[in-house]
Design an enzyme around this catalytic site. Structure first.
Site, PDB file in Angstrom:
ATOM      1  N   LYS A 251     -10.921  -5.075  10.061  1.00  0.00           N
ATOM      2  CA  LYS A 251      -9.645  -4.764  11.000  1.00  0.00           C
ATOM      3  C   LYS A 251      -9.208  -5.529  12.216  1.00  0.00           C
ATOM      4  O   LYS A 251      -8.467  -5.664  12.595  1.00  0.00           O
ATOM      5  CB  LYS A 251      -9.588  -3.153  11.107  1.00  0.00           C
ATOM      6  CG  LYS A 251      -9.537  -2.400   9.814  1.00  0.00           C
ATOM      7  CD  LYS A 251      -8.059  -2.292   9.434  1.00  0.00           C
ATOM      8  CE  LYS A 251      -7.742  -1.382   8.174  1.00  0.00           C
ATOM      9  NZ  LYS A 251      -6.136  -1.574   7.868  1.00  0.00           N
TER      10      LYS A 251
ATOM     11  N   SER B 129      -6.309  -0.387  12.759  1.00  0.00           N
ATOM     12  CA  SER B 129      -7.437   0.735  12.708  1.00  0.00           C
ATOM     13  C   SER B 129      -7.886   1.068  14.345  1.00  0.00           C
ATOM     14  O   SER B 129      -8.312   0.092  15.109  1.00  0.00           O
ATOM     15  CB  SER B 129      -8.374   0.910  11.830  1.00  0.00           C
ATOM     16  OG  SER B 129      -9.420   1.723  12.151  1.00  0.00           O
TER      17      SER B 129
ATOM     18  N   ALA C 178     -14.920  -5.052  11.270  1.00  0.00           N
ATOM     19  CA  ALA C 178     -14.840  -6.372  11.353  1.00  0.00           C
ATOM     20  C   ALA C 178     -13.865  -6.800  10.789  1.00  0.00           C
ATOM     21  O   ALA C 178     -12.781  -7.556  10.948  1.00  0.00           O
ATOM     22  CB  ALA C 178     -15.981  -7.237  10.790  1.00  0.00           C
TER      23      ALA C 178
ATOM     24  N   GLY D 146       0.790  -1.103   0.023  1.00  0.00           N
ATOM     25  CA  GLY D 146       0.036   0.136  -0.076  1.00  0.00           C
ATOM     26  C   GLY D 146       0.828   1.134  -0.123  1.00  0.00           C
ATOM     27  O   GLY D 146       0.478   2.306   0.512  1.00  0.00           O
ATOM     28  N   ALA D 147       1.893   1.081  -0.614  1.00  0.00           N
ATOM     29  CA  ALA D 147       2.958   2.168  -0.467  1.00  0.00           C
ATOM     30  C   ALA D 147       2.729   3.420  -1.514  1.00  0.00           C
ATOM     31  O   ALA D 147       3.810   4.136  -1.668  1.00  0.00           O
ATOM     32  CB  ALA D 147       4.355   1.798  -0.325  1.00  0.00           C
TER      33      ALA D 147
ATOM     34  N   TYR E  91     -16.027  -2.756   7.676  1.00  0.00           N
ATOM     35  CA  TYR E  91     -14.525  -2.175   7.990  1.00  0.00           C
ATOM     36  C   TYR E  91     -14.157  -2.589   9.336  1.00  0.00           C
ATOM     37  O   TYR E  91     -13.092  -3.063   9.555  1.00  0.00           O
ATOM     38  CB  TYR E  91     -14.690  -0.521   7.871  1.00  0.00           C
ATOM     39  CG  TYR E  91     -13.372  -0.037   7.757  1.00  0.00           C
ATOM     40  CD1 TYR E  91     -12.393   0.068   6.728  1.00  0.00           C
ATOM     41  CD2 TYR E  91     -12.743   0.381   8.834  1.00  0.00           C
ATOM     42  CE1 TYR E  91     -11.327   0.504   6.739  1.00  0.00           C
ATOM     43  CE2 TYR E  91     -11.543   1.155   9.126  1.00  0.00           C
ATOM     44  CZ  TYR E  91     -10.578   0.852   7.792  1.00  0.00           C
ATOM     45  OH  TYR E  91      -9.456   1.668   8.031  1.00  0.00           O
TER      46      TYR E  91
END
Length: 264
Positions: free
Chosen positions: A176, A159, A174, A18-19, A172
């Site tokens: 994370k 998160s 769940a 994810g960079a 979201y």
């Protein structure tokens, strides 16, 4: 970061998922500035290339973490090029802009959000495939590479929403929460082989996800008594600490980096 950290990762081989933007891009830049040779990966190949071009010791590879074969191929390529992997920061993840819009509309109208009944299977699976399945794929590949050398440091980006779950955002939260649990379970297994795994759990951060967050929702996240939205660099600094030798005794930790919005 201050000059005291120059060379902290000298000679290390690091991979960041994810960079191509946001926290992942900030991590890649910080690692390179502190001496690492960085493999910059993102589902958006050109975005990864753009980040890598700005770094002195880096190259880019396209990677969709939801696809296990792609993950394994990228880690194999790192081994072919460098012979090892010392540091991994897994920052790849997705949100759901449509669900955010529904939540924001409810806030503006002064009513409770109604999302779950409208949430389709495809939206659920997309978030789970990237955020949860992707974390498993990446951790599995990392251990396959790091365990034989009895060395390595890994950080997953979770998160704060795991602990302060947002109404109308179940997929979201769940995904994370699952990613946190996977990371902690793997951490307990991996430390026996000299590999450390930890998690940073950011609160609201100025990333592409934040840019897509409706104004009403952003305002709710920015409530009084807390710091402003974090910068990607501030979260990156936490991640770099966790993969550094300074955090040698941290294993399976979840570091809450939310500017004081709540504690757990």
């Amino acid at each position: 970061m201050g000059g005291e950290h120059a060379g902290r990762f000298e000679g290390r081989i690091a991979l960041v998922t994810g960079a191509g933007s946001g926290i992942g891009a900030a991590v890649a830049r910080r690692l390179a500035a502190q001496g690492a040779n960085v493999v910059v990966t993102d589902v958006d190949g050109p975005a990864a290339e753009a980040v890598a071009k700005g770094l002195s010791r880096a190259h880019a590879l396209a990677l969709d973490v939801a696809e296990p074969a792609q993950v394994d191929s990228v880690f194999d390529e790192v081994l072919r090029r460098h012979g090892r992997l010392d540091v991994l920061v897994h920052a790849a993840g997705v949100d759901d802009p449509v669900a955010k819009e529904w939540i924001a509309e409810a806030l503006v109208a002064g009513r409770s959000p109604e999302v779950t009944g409208r949430l389709g299977d495809d939206a659920w699976r997309r978030v789970m495939r990237v955020n949860l399945d992707g974390t498993f794929h990446v951790l599995r590949a990392a251990l396959r590479v790091m365990v034989p050398r009895r060395s390595g440091a890994v950080v997953t980006v979770g998160s704060s929403s795991v602990f302060d779950t947002q109404a109308g955002y179940p997929h979201y939260a769940a995904s994370k929460a699952g990613a946190h649990a996977v990371s902690q379970s793997v951490a307990k297994e991996a430390i026996a082989f000299g590999v450390r795994v930890n998690t940073v759990a950011p609160g609201p951060t100025e990333t592409g996800m934040a840019a897509r967050t409706p104004a009403a929702l952003r305002q709710g996240f920015a409530g009084p008594g807390a710091r402003a939205y974090a910068t990607p660099e501030e979260i990156a600094d936490v991640a770099l600490f966790l993969v550094s030798e300074e955090a040698a005794n941290l294993v399976g930790a979840v570091v809450l980096a939310n500017g004081g919005r709540f504690t757990v």
